[in-house]
Design an enzyme around this catalytic site. Structure first.
Site, PDB file in Angstrom:
ATOM      1  N   CYS A  64     -28.504  45.189 -67.574  1.00  0.00           N
ATOM      2  CA  CYS A  64     -28.395  46.606 -67.216  1.00  0.00           C
ATOM      3  C   CYS A  64     -28.565  47.472 -68.463  1.00  0.00           C
ATOM      4  O   CYS A  64     -27.927  47.222 -69.495  1.00  0.00           O
ATOM      5  CB  CYS A  64     -27.043  46.885 -66.569  1.00  0.00           C
ATOM      6  SG  CYS A  64     -26.844  48.617 -66.058  1.00  0.00           S
ATOM      7  N   CYS A  68     -21.982  50.904 -70.536  1.00  0.00           N
ATOM      8  CA  CYS A  68     -20.571  50.953 -70.132  1.00  0.00           C
ATOM      9  C   CYS A  68     -19.751  50.020 -71.021  1.00  0.00           C
ATOM     10  O   CYS A  68     -20.031  48.816 -71.095  1.00  0.00           O
ATOM     11  CB  CYS A  68     -20.419  50.559 -68.670  1.00  0.00           C
ATOM     12  SG  CYS A  68     -21.481  51.503 -67.538  1.00  0.00           S
ATOM     13  N   CYS A 139     -21.590  46.900 -47.913  1.00  0.00           N
ATOM     14  CA  CYS A 139     -21.403  47.817 -49.033  1.00  0.00           C
ATOM     15  C   CYS A 139     -22.378  47.415 -50.121  1.00  0.00           C
ATOM     16  O   CYS A 139     -22.619  46.226 -50.348  1.00  0.00           O
ATOM     17  CB  CYS A 139     -19.964  47.763 -49.553  1.00  0.00           C
ATOM     18  SG  CYS A 139     -19.632  48.887 -50.949  1.00  0.00           S
TER      19      CYS A 139
END
Length: 345
Positions: A64, A68, A139
């Site tokens: 990614c 973060c 989800c």
């Protein structure tokens, strides 16, 4: 500090005008009083002693581009997590079938992307449709979405979209620099406009202050509509990540368990109809802490041995704890979705 009106935490109405002072006052309550109020609110909206079982699968791991500070899947992390391609649809559906057979009500799929590419959408849509065809809730967490992508997911029948705010608006830039807090809210709005339910929470134990935890809850509780699901994660400090290395072997590496329970209780009080989920970090919690979280209003967990890349308690440990506490897996519709269905009739 603002005086807390008892009626704000005992009425059956949902508020979206909480002030930070009111939320801070909740955190400051004596623990037994806070727990009593949280349980009172919980029982007004949710079946007692029932917990929703969810399963989370990483359908695309690592690589990614976001930075973060807590995430082992970031290219900025030296965590040893190798990037993979998007899983084959049939493999995902097989894992979903196994989760359903183990008692899960919701199947959550996560991809380590900043945002999905248009070429990925056909496979994502097949996954959603296949899981829904098994009778499970779906989800997805795929990063930021455009309005068009959110509309595609809605058309496919996606039940929930997860997009966490992670922490307070003030501390956000200290945790993530490759996107802004406002961009997180933009995706939440795109999801809402598409008619998809929102799953949005964050992480505690990242070295933040209680003021940050107040700001985190305030940001969620003052959204125009509360998230249908609010995951509360305890940081799992992973070696090679910014926060994992920073907090390793320090008192800040693990949030005080009573403070964690307080955070859950305040989330329950301020967002009374939301599902509050114990998420990452549960594998290191004692049974007593988990029991207190359920008393504080948590009524959803992730089952299985693994979350995205971190470990989890496992089905057998959860079954033993549920038996000890007299807790049952939830089978009914979540309160916020049930209200929507009733309003549409």
């Amino acid at each position: 500090m603002e005086r807390l009106d008892v009626t704000t935490v005992t009425e059956a109405t949902t508020r979206n005008d909480w002030t930070r002072g009111e939320i801070a006052a909740l955190f400051e309550l004596p623990f037994d009083e806070l727990m009593f109020r949280a349980q009172t609110v919980h029982r007004a909206h949710h079946a007692p002693s029932q917990v929703q079982m969810c399963t989370l699968l990483s359908i695309k791991t690592g690589g990614c581009p976001e930075d973060c500070g807590y995430c082992s899947q970031s290219v900025a992390a030296d965590s040893g997590v190798k990037a993979t391609k998007l899983m084959e649809v049939q493999s995902v559906l097989q894992r979903a079938a196994e989760a359903r057979d183990a008692g899960s009500q919701r199947f959550c799929m996560g991809a380590a992307w900043r945002n999905p590419k248009d070429r990925d959408m056909p496979a994502i849509i097949q996954m959603i449709q296949g899981v829904r065809g098994m009778g499970m809730e779906t989800c997805m967490t795929l990063g930021m979405l455009t309005p068009a992508q959110a509309a595609q997911l809605a058309e496919a029948g996606l039940d929930y979209y997860n997009h966490n705010i992670d922490t307070s608006p003030e501390r956000y830039g200290e945790v993530i620099t490759t996107r802004t807090f406002g961009e997180r809210l933009d995706t939440l709005e795109n999801v809402r406009q598409a008619g998809i339910n929102v799953c949005c929470g964050g992480i505690v134990g990242m070295g933040e202050t209680r003021e940050d935890r107040v700001g985190f809850v305030h940001a969620l509780a003052t959204l125009q509509r509360h998230p249908e699901s609010v995951p509360v994660n305890a940081l799992v400090p992973v070696k090679g990540t910014v926060l994992g290395d920073m907090l390793a072997d320090t008192p800040l590496a693990k949030i005080d368990e009573i403070e964690f329970v307080r955070t859950v209780a305040v989330a329950r009080i301020t967002m009374p109809m939301s599902m509050v989920r114990l998420s990452a970090g549960r594998e290191s919690m004692s049974e007593s802490t988990q029991a207190l979280c359920f008393m504080a209003g948590a009524n959803s967990i992730f089952t299985g041995d693994k979350l995205l890349t971190a470990g989890n308690r496992g089905d057998s440990a959860d079954a033993a704890l549920f038996a000890k506490l007299g807790v049952r897996p939830m089978v009914a519709e979540e309160p916020m979705r049930q209200r929507m269905c009733e309003a549409a009739e």
